[in-house]
Design an enzyme around this catalytic site. Structure first.
Site, PDB file in Angstrom:
ATOM      1  N   ASP A  61       0.842  -1.198   0.000  1.00 12.28           N
ATOM      2  CA  ASP A  61       0.000   0.000   0.000  1.00 12.28           C
ATOM      3  C   ASP A  61       0.879   1.252   0.000  1.00 12.28           C
ATOM      4  OD1 ASP A  61      -2.497  -1.581   0.534  1.00 12.28           O
ATOM      5  OD2 ASP A  61      -1.450  -1.971   2.425  1.00 12.28           O
ATOM      6  N   ASP A 105      -4.466   1.565   3.961  1.00 13.44           N
ATOM      7  CA  ASP A 105      -5.001   0.309   4.469  1.00 13.44           C
ATOM      8  C   ASP A 105      -5.035   0.361   5.989  1.00 13.44           C
ATOM      9  OD1 ASP A 105      -5.822  -2.243   4.988  1.00 13.44           O
ATOM     10  OD2 ASP A 105      -4.199  -3.248   3.907  1.00 13.44           O
ATOM     11  N   LYS A 116      -8.948   2.073   2.290  1.00  8.48           N
ATOM     12  CA  LYS A 116      -9.531   0.870   2.889  1.00  8.48           C
ATOM     13  C   LYS A 116      -9.651   1.132   4.382  1.00  8.48           C
ATOM     14  CE  LYS A 116      -8.260  -3.223   1.483  1.00  8.48           C
ATOM     15  NZ  LYS A 116      -7.327  -4.354   1.270  1.00  8.48           N
ATOM     16  N   ASP A 170      -1.514  -2.404  -4.063  1.00 16.08           N
ATOM     17  CA  ASP A 170      -2.725  -2.779  -3.331  1.00 16.08           C
ATOM     18  C   ASP A 170      -3.619  -1.556  -3.132  1.00 16.08           C
ATOM     19  OD1 ASP A 170      -4.446  -4.571  -2.128  1.00 16.08           O
ATOM     20  OD2 ASP A 170      -3.438  -4.536  -0.190  1.00 16.08           O
ATOM     21  N   ASP A 171      -3.505  -0.866  -2.027  1.00 15.31           N
ATOM     22  CA  ASP A 171      -4.388   0.275  -1.744  1.00 15.31           C
ATOM     23  C   ASP A 171      -3.575   1.540  -1.475  1.00 15.31           C
ATOM     24  OD1 ASP A 171      -6.776  -1.460  -1.649  1.00 15.31           O
ATOM     25  OD2 ASP A 171      -5.875  -2.219   0.200  1.00 15.31           O
TER      26      ASP A 171
END
Length: 254
Positions: free
Chosen positions: A135, A163, A199, A159-160
């Site tokens: 992330d 997170d 997220k 990914d994000d």
């Protein structure tokens, strides 16, 4: 003070001493310069191959660039630390991550009251996990209270952008943006990267009382062109609070 230049490092730099509230331990770039800590010589994918490991308290880092670490660029398990105007990129896990050791679960003095201010984190990618973990920023798993991200930017992480998975203390994110996360180079295998902008939590893991729901606060943030959701609850047992948030794609309730 650190002068401009590229410093090639093969081992984790441990910041384990502690300062005091009125006497923090400072690592600053010289004014107008940006030193680069390059960890490309580290092995890939091991938690022992982090770039900067902050287990102490009252550190203040400013104006640095950290790249190519074998795990997190910067990992924070201590408290009352400030990361300011720092750039992280190209690391094999999240750029800047706040997480306490499992042995400190439930200790509110660990991974607590840290401030990440005006930082950038981009193009982090964990090849071995096909993008599952890398992330831009994270405060997840075991953390204490009082962690804040303010004025930060995350883009093109595997990914994000942010997170907060399974964190059970409130994290505040203010004046930040997440763009094009989950979208990385065409030659990289990113089948496990989620691609959310923010997220915001996650359900408790295996019934662990120190993981689970928290009413995270997101204020005046923007999220655009991420592969999945702009803002996602991620099965958080509590409902995060969003105010003045903008997204290029609808928020996800799950």
């Amino acid at each position: 003070w650190i002068a401009a230049g590229t410093y090639k490092l093969s081992q984790t730099v441990p910041l384990s001493r502690s300062g005091e509230a009125d006497k923090p331990l400072r690592i600053f770039a010289q004014p107008g310069e940006r030193p680069v800590f390059d960890f490309a010589e580290q092995p890939r994918g091991s938690s022992s191959a982090r770039g900067l490991q902050i287990s102490g308290n009252y550190w203040h880092l400013r104006g640095l660039e950290v790249t190519n670490a074998g795990d997190n660029c910067i990992h924070i398990a201590g408290a009352h630390n400030t990361i300011e105007q720092v750039v992280t990129h190209g690391c094999n896990d999240t750029g800047i991550q706040i997480t306490a050791n499992s042995s400190d679960a439930g200790d509110d003095t660990r991974a607590a009251h840290n401030t990440v201010l005006n930082c950038d984190s981009y193009e982090n990618y964990d090849q071995a996990n096909a993008g599952e973990n890398a992330d831009g920023f994270a405060a997840k798993l075991y953390i204490g209270p009082g962690n804040v991200f303010r004025g930060c930017r995350a883009w093109n992480n595997a990914d994000d952008g942010w997170d907060l998975f399974a964190s059970d203390d409130v994290v505040v994110i203010e004046n930040c943006w997440a763009i094009s996360n989950g979208k990385i180079g065409p030659s990289q295998n990113n089948t496990n990267g989620d691609g959310n902008g923010f997220k915001l939590g996650g359900a408790a893991k295996d019934g662990d009382a120190n993981m689970g729901g928290a009413v995270h606060q997101v204020k005046n943030c923007a999220s655009f062109e991420n592969r999945a959701c702009g803002f996602v609850r991620n099965n958080n047992t509590e409902l995060p609070q969003l105010s003045a948030a903008e997204t290029g794609r609808a928020c996800c309730a799950r």
